[in-house]
Design an enzyme around this catalytic site. Structure first.
Site, short mmCIF file in Angstrom:
data_model
loop_
_atom_site.label_atom_id
_atom_site.label_comp_id
_atom_site.label_asym_id
_atom_site.label_seq_id
_atom_site.Cartn_x
_atom_site.Cartn_y
_atom_site.Cartn_z
N TYR B 110 0.84 -1.20 0.00
CA TYR B 110 0.00 0.00 0.00
C TYR B 110 0.87 1.24 0.00
O TYR B 110 1.95 1.25 0.59
CB TYR B 110 -0.87 0.06 1.25
N TYR B 149 -0.55 -10.02 0.51
CA TYR B 149 0.54 -9.51 1.35
C TYR B 149 0.47 -10.15 2.74
O TYR B 149 -0.59 -10.56 3.20
CB TYR B 149 0.50 -7.99 1.45
N ARG B 159 -3.00 -11.98 3.52
CA ARG B 159 -4.33 -11.57 3.08
C ARG B 159 -4.56 -12.02 1.64
O ARG B 159 -3.69 -11.85 0.79
CB ARG B 159 -4.49 -10.03 3.10
N HIS B 162 -7.38 -8.37 -2.46
CA HIS B 162 -8.68 -7.73 -2.24
C HIS B 162 -8.64 -6.26 -2.56
O HIS B 162 -7.58 -5.63 -2.53
CB HIS B 162 -9.14 -7.92 -0.78
N HIS B 164 -10.66 -2.75 -1.30
CA HIS B 164 -11.62 -2.18 -0.34
C HIS B 164 -12.65 -1.34 -1.11
O HIS B 164 -12.27 -0.53 -1.95
CB HIS B 164 -10.90 -1.28 0.66
#
Lengths: 210, 242
Positions: B110, B149, B159, B162, B164
């Site tokens: 991110y 990640y 995870r 995905h 959000h």
């Protein structure tokens, strides 16, 4: 509308509301949608030069976990009426008279100094409509964070107001009502209302099933 | 309230749909989950209303993360087109609603100071998009498939890929933040965030569907992802006008 298997990921037998998921720790990257304000900061609901009517107030608080530690990565959103108790939304019969300089929505993270959320806004007016109980001045408050798979919702009422007749406030167990009342403080920088959220344990904030 | 019609009561926190607050496998929930039961909210005007976001604040490339974060080139990774509809619980389209998305880059990183995962940042990718649903309740997101990640919830925790999704419906009680997952992801079976959804049908709703029709030759893979909000988007003023 019908969902067809060719074009939808949801089959007819699975149809239903999409489940909530956590905002995660990195939601800040999605929070750059301005309010049409000079600052473009979403927690500045009225800029210092805004002609919006009403008393300028700052709402400030922390989100405390079960150990009483401030949560540094919570997302807090508020929705409120303008200073005359009107919402800029067509479901409000008085929306045409709503203050054109006030949009009613704000959001803040808890990264600010001291892990506080901060909103610069106007104090909402009571919502008075014929045939309906009068709503005391209040904000709706929405909270999401890492660790919460489903967000929580509560309301903020104001110290010094007569909240007892408000249908939401009156519905609360007496011993828990104080958790929804923001404490007023006059400071050199203006009026500040303090509102901490306690996620669990002693003095846990009332959260609603909406 | 006395003037309310026989509109169904809004219920966005239906426990058969949404994850419980306390889900011990998700360790961050243990000290953050409320312990008290939720208190039913008497329905008031505050619940019928919510923020309205207009076209004026959306810029042309806001829905396209392959363009809106460019500095000196194209972002790396597998381009995707995500198209879907925003519906209410009666299946009616929710029009003019703001959808915002954020995600990791193709390497699973991110753009965020707190993400120190040892994977490269992409100088041409922020992973943030926003769009309004159209008259059919439809939206389109152009992006890069996010990477998986690691996170430190438990040993060897990763995870699933995905995106959000943050959605504003017709009123503030429809407010939803959720995540879109990808079909066939082997990490779904081990993920306590996805696994916190109590109902199998609910879990399946968050998995997008690969769509070869939406896939564009030589350019991007297509996925369908419909979102359904709790509550009923049919509003009193729409009823009044038939």
């Amino acid at each position: 509308m019908t969902l067809s298997p060719e074009t939808s990921n949801i089959s007819a037998e699975d149809f239903g509301p999409s489940p909530s998921q956590t905002v995660g720790p990195y939601f800040h990257q999605g929070l750059v949608f301005g309010q049409g304000l000079v600052h473009g900061e979403e927690n500045v609901m009225v800029s210092p030069t805004s002609p919006a009517a009403g008393e300028r107030v700052t709402l400030r608080g922390r989100v405390l976990d079960g150990d009483g530690e401030p949560v540094p990565d919570a997302l807090v959103e508020v929705w409120q009426a303008d200073a005359h108790g009107r919402y800029p939304h067509p479901a409000d019969p008085e929306h045409a008279q709503a203050d054109p300089h006030f949009r009613g929505f704000g959001r803040s993270d808890t990264q600010h100094p001291g892990h506080t959320f901060v909103f610069h806004t106007v104090k909402p007016g009571a919502v008075v409509r014929p045939g309906q109980p009068t709503l005391a001045p209040h904000l709706q408050l929405w909270v999401g964070m890492r660790g919460l798979l489903t967000h929580t919702v509560t309301r903020v009422f104001f110290e010094g107001e007569d909240n007892s007749a408000d249908p939401v406030f009156a519905s609360l167990p007496e011993g828990r009502r104080h958790t929804l009342v923001a404490r007023r403080e006059e400071t050199p920088g203006g009026t500040v209302y303090h509102f901490d959220l306690r996620m669990q344990g002693e003095g846990e904030t009332v959260f609603f099933d909406v | 309230m006395t003037t309310e019609k026989t509109r169904p009561r809004l219920r966005t926190l239906d426990p058969t749909v949404h994850p419980a607050y306390l889900h011990e496998a998700y360790t961050s929930s243990v000290r953050r989950a409320p312990h008290e039961l939720l208190i039913p909210l008497p329905h008031t005007l505050a619940d019928d209303t919510g923020p309205v976001f207009g076209e004026g604040r959306i810029r042309p490339d806001d829905h396209d993360t392959t363009r809106n974060g460019r500095v000196n080139g194209e972002p790396l990774g597998e381009r995707i087109i995500v198209r879907g509809r925003l519906l209410d619980s009666s299946g009616r389209p929710v029009r003019g609603a703001l959808i915002e998305t954020w995600q990791a880059n193709a390497a699973g990183r991110y753009v965020h100071t707190r993400d120190q995962h040892a994977a490269p940042l992409d100088p041409n990718f922020t992973g943030t998009a926003r769009m309004l649903t159209d008259e059919h309740g439809e939206y389109e997101l152009i992006s890069i498939k996010p990477g998986s990640y690691p996170w430190r919830n438990h040993h060897n925790a990763w995870r699933p890929a995905h995106i959000h999704f943050s959605v504003f419906g017709q009123n503030f009680t429809q407010r939803l933040v959720t995540q879109m997952y990808f079909p066939g992801d082997p990490l779904l079976a081990y993920d306590p965030i996805y696994g916190g959804i109590p109902d199998e049908k609910g879990r399946r709703r968050l998995i997008s569907r690969f769509d070869l029709e939406l896939t564009q030759p030589e350019w991007a893979l297509g996925y369908r992802f419909d979102l359904v909000l709790g509550g009923d988007a049919q509003t009193p003023w729409e009823e009044a006008h038939g």
